[in-house]
Design a protein around this motif. Structure first.
Motif, short mmCIF file in Angstrom:
data_model
loop_
_atom_site.label_atom_id
_atom_site.label_comp_id
_atom_site.label_asym_id
_atom_site.label_seq_id
_atom_site.Cartn_x
_atom_site.Cartn_y
_atom_site.Cartn_z
N PRO A 5 0.65 -1.42 0.14
CA PRO A 5 0.03 0.07 0.00
C PRO A 5 0.76 1.19 0.13
CG PRO A 5 -0.83 -1.47 1.58
CD PRO A 5 0.25 -2.20 1.09
N GLY A 6 2.24 1.38 0.78
CA GLY A 6 2.43 2.59 0.83
C GLY A 6 3.25 2.77 -0.48
N VAL A 7 3.95 1.60 -1.11
CA VAL A 7 4.57 1.88 -2.29
C VAL A 7 3.60 2.27 -3.55
CG1 VAL A 7 5.59 0.43 -4.20
CG2 VAL A 7 6.22 0.04 -1.96
N LEU A 8 2.51 1.74 -3.53
CA LEU A 8 1.68 2.15 -4.35
C LEU A 8 0.96 3.56 -4.09
CD1 LEU A 8 -1.01 -0.88 -4.54
CD2 LEU A 8 0.56 0.14 -6.38
N ALA A 9 0.76 4.03 -2.93
CA ALA A 9 0.63 5.42 -2.62
C ALA A 9 1.60 6.33 -3.11
CB ALA A 9 0.30 5.84 -1.21
N LEU A 10 2.92 6.08 -2.81
CA LEU A 10 3.87 6.93 -3.19
C LEU A 10 4.21 6.91 -4.77
CD1 LEU A 10 6.74 5.77 -0.74
CD2 LEU A 10 5.80 8.10 -0.60
N LEU A 11 3.92 5.86 -5.50
CA LEU A 11 4.24 5.79 -6.86
C LEU A 11 2.79 6.58 -7.68
CD1 LEU A 11 5.08 1.98 -7.59
CD2 LEU A 11 6.56 4.34 -8.06
N LEU A 12 1.62 6.25 -7.25
CA LEU A 12 0.63 7.08 -7.59
C LEU A 12 0.52 8.73 -7.09
CD1 LEU A 12 -2.29 4.31 -6.95
CD2 LEU A 12 -1.11 5.03 -9.41
N GLY A 13 0.97 8.79 -5.94
CA GLY A 13 1.04 10.20 -5.50
C GLY A 13 2.19 10.97 -6.47
N SER A 14 3.36 10.51 -6.64
CA SER A 14 4.45 11.46 -7.34
C SER A 14 4.07 11.27 -8.66
CB SER A 14 5.62 10.45 -6.92
OG SER A 14 5.65 9.02 -7.57
N GLY A 15 3.24 10.55 -9.37
CA GLY A 15 3.00 10.53 -10.55
C GLY A 15 1.93 11.65 -10.73
N LEU A 16 0.85 11.56 -10.17
CA LEU A 16 0.03 12.53 -10.06
C LEU A 16 0.49 14.21 -9.89
CD1 LEU A 16 -3.15 10.83 -8.36
CD2 LEU A 16 -2.79 11.38 -10.87
N THR A 17 1.44 13.97 -8.63
CA THR A 17 2.18 15.25 -8.64
C THR A 17 2.91 15.81 -9.70
OG1 THR A 17 2.37 14.91 -6.25
CG2 THR A 17 3.69 16.48 -6.86
N SER A 18 3.63 15.00 -10.34
CA SER A 18 4.44 15.23 -11.50
C SER A 18 3.51 15.73 -12.72
CB SER A 18 5.34 14.20 -12.10
OG SER A 18 6.20 13.64 -11.06
N LEU A 19 2.35 15.21 -12.99
CA LEU A 19 1.63 15.58 -14.09
C LEU A 19 0.99 16.97 -13.74
CD1 LEU A 19 -0.58 12.40 -14.79
CD2 LEU A 19 1.17 13.35 -16.05
N MET A 20 0.80 17.32 -12.32
CA MET A 20 0.15 18.59 -12.01
C MET A 20 1.12 19.44 -12.17
SD MET A 20 -2.02 16.97 -8.63
CE MET A 20 -2.71 18.59 -7.94
N LEU A 21 2.39 19.17 -11.53
CA LEU A 21 3.35 20.11 -11.80
C LEU A 21 3.91 20.48 -13.30
CD1 LEU A 21 5.87 21.29 -10.22
CD2 LEU A 21 7.29 19.19 -10.56
N CYS A 22 3.72 19.58 -14.10
CA CYS A 22 3.93 19.84 -15.49
C CYS A 22 2.93 20.83 -16.23
CB CYS A 22 4.37 18.70 -16.59
SG CYS A 22 5.68 17.57 -16.09
N TYR A 23 1.69 20.45 -15.83
CA TYR A 23 0.73 21.51 -16.15
C TYR A 23 0.79 23.02 -15.70
CZ TYR A 23 -3.84 23.56 -16.43
OH TYR A 23 -5.20 24.22 -16.50
#
Length: 333
Positions: A5-23
């Protein structure tokens, strides 16, 4: 491993954060090029609406960034039973070459994220958004560091293999280890004690001066940064051994465990909050000359100074309690 669960949360969270950051970085570039607060054109009105969206998006993204540091450490700690030789997060982070670099980059990005949120909040309090270009240039500077973090964190988490033999914290955080940390631990303990018990009063005094007089923000900012670094070194060098009641145990992660009352989380939150709020007072200080911020910044600085003072004092209380009521007597060593 990736379905933890922690690994999934970190991967998904960082992925979404990166997308939001790029936008947000893309929109920030548009705003930097075309912003004209004196214009009533349709394009300017569209940019003003856009900046509300970007500001909200980055507030949530960077808010997650601050929380992700502790989620990362907690996840690394919970994964330690899967690796031979690991007793806490220290061993888990040593499983491959990306663990400790990820941790260092995440700490730096947490400071940058906190400072951007302070600048953004300050800008939003003025009617003419005088820091609009500055905060988006700052966002463009921060963006590569956050993207690098996403990449190396992904490399670390996706490269984890169960039953890998690693080193325990007793080996990694010892004077015999071949690392920069071992060189620090080999220094006289009195040196780190002197630095810590000197930097804390200086940081508190300079913070109190900012709170009472609304002056000296730059000095307080520098003192906060130095105290942040010294506090981490002191925690590893001599504070931790009193909590463990073992003169050779310098691990900065075992204090996160239940048997020590999870006191490490309180200490690290106090260190991080004091640093962000303290440094933040100096970051926004140059903008006090702007007309629309002349009456806005001093109250913000006083509030930040108070938060930092409380955080530093909280850390000192926790560390002092651990040292005063410890059964460890260094006179025997």
């Amino acid at each position: 491993m990736m379905f933890h669960p922690g690994v999934l949360a970190l991967l998904l969270g960082s992925g979404l954060t990166s997308l939001m950051l790029c936008y947000s970085a893309y929109q920030g570039g548009r705003i930097i090029r075309n912003w004209d607060i004196g214009s009533g054109s349709e394009s300017q009105l569209e940019l003003e609406r856009r900046t509300y969206l970007v500001s909200t998006t980055m507030t949530y993204a960077l808010g997650f960034q601050l929380l992700s540091l502790f989620l990362f450490i907690y996840t690394a700690d919970t994964l330690s039973p899967l690796f031979v030789g690991a007793m806490c997060a220290a061993g888990s982070l040593n499983v491959n070459g990306f663990g400790y670099p990820t941790l260092i980059v995440k700490i730096g990005n947490c400071l940058l994220a906190g400072l951007w949120l302070i600048v953004n909040s300050t800008d939003n309090r003025a009617h003419d958004y005088p820091l609009i270009r500055i905060k988006y240039w700052l966002l463009l500077v921060i963006a590569p560091f956050l993207l690098v973090e996403t990449l190396i964190q992904g490399a670390y988490l996706l490269s984890l293999k169960p039953n890998v033999i690693t080193s325990c914290c007793a080996v990694l955080f010892s004077t015999d280890a071949d690392s920069v940390l071992s060189d620090l631990l080999a220094l006289p303990r009195s040196l780190s004690q002197t630095a810590f018990f000197s930097s804390a009063p200086i940081a508190l005094a300079s913070g109190l001066y900012v709170y009472l007089k609304a002056k000296g923000a730059i000095l307080f900012s520098v003192a906060s940064l130095l105290h942040f670094v010294i506090s981490i070194v002191a925690l590893i060098s001599f504070i931790s051994i009193y909590i463990y009641e073992l003169p050779t145990h310098h691990c900065p992660f075992c204090i996160l465990h239940r048997e020590y009352g999870y006191v490490g989380y309180l200490m690290y939150v106090a260190i991080l909050v004091s640093a962000v709020s303290g440094i933040g007072t100096g970051v926004i200080n140059p903008f006090r000359t702007i007309a629309s911020l002349r009456d806005v910044i001093p109250p913000i600085q006083k509030r930040l100074a108070l938060i930092s003072i409380i955080s530093i004092a909280g850390f000192l209380v926790i560390a002092g309690y651990g040292m005063l009521f410890s059964n460890l007597s260094m006179a025997a060593y």
